[in-house]
Design an enzyme around this catalytic site. Structure first.
Site, PDB file in Angstrom:
ATOM      1  N   ARG A  31     -83.352  83.820 -88.588  1.00 47.71           N
ATOM      2  CA  ARG A  31     -84.530  83.438 -87.487  1.00 47.71           C
ATOM      3  C   ARG A  31     -84.638  81.861 -87.214  1.00 47.71           C
ATOM      4  NH1 ARG A  31     -83.532  87.938 -85.299  1.00 47.71           N
ATOM      5  NH2 ARG A  31     -84.451  89.617 -85.820  1.00 47.71           N
ATOM      6  N   GLU A  34     -81.510  80.959 -85.628  1.00 43.07           N
ATOM      7  CA  GLU A  34     -81.746  81.481 -84.161  1.00 43.07           C
ATOM      8  C   GLU A  34     -82.727  80.427 -83.421  1.00 43.07           C
ATOM      9  OE1 GLU A  34     -82.155  85.778 -82.371  1.00 43.07           O
ATOM     10  OE2 GLU A  34     -83.745  85.328 -83.845  1.00 43.07           O
ATOM     11  N   SER A  57     -84.931  61.790 -88.371  1.00 41.99           N
ATOM     12  CA  SER A  57     -84.611  61.523 -89.679  1.00 41.99           C
ATOM     13  C   SER A  57     -84.548  62.900 -90.546  1.00 41.99           C
ATOM     14  CB  SER A  57     -84.903  60.555 -90.591  1.00 41.99           C
ATOM     15  OG  SER A  57     -84.417  60.498 -91.821  1.00 41.99           O
TER      16      SER A  57
END
Length: 85
Positions: A31, A34, A57
């Site tokens: 997830r 995604e 960074s």
């Protein structure tokens, strides 16, 4: 995690995901993958608009995990990423 195992893991060099299969198969990690896959360029556009061209960074980086409960009682995960620009 036992302290010797943790010390060994923290004492090595980061692998930058080289050992992880792609896409990830663990549901929570998938997830997160995604989210970045679907919204990464939107985040980039908004951040570039607010800060100018640059990168965040991953070395000078911090993160926090929190919890919120909305008015219906549903629990929400709050992930905060903080990186030096």
């Amino acid at each position: 995690m036992p302290e010797p195992t943790l010390a060994a893991a923290l004492g090595g060099f980061p692998l930058r995901g080289a050992v992880a299969e792609m896409p990830p198969t663990e549901p929570f990690v998938y997830r997160l993958y995604e989210i970045v896959r679907n919204y990464g360029y939107v985040y980039k556009a908004v951040v570039n608009e607010r800060f100018g061209d640059g990168i965040m960074s991953a070395v000078c980086f911090g993160t926090e995990v929190g919890r919120e409960v909305d008015e219906s009682g549903a629990e929400w995960v709050v992930l905060t990423m903080r990186g030096k620009w």
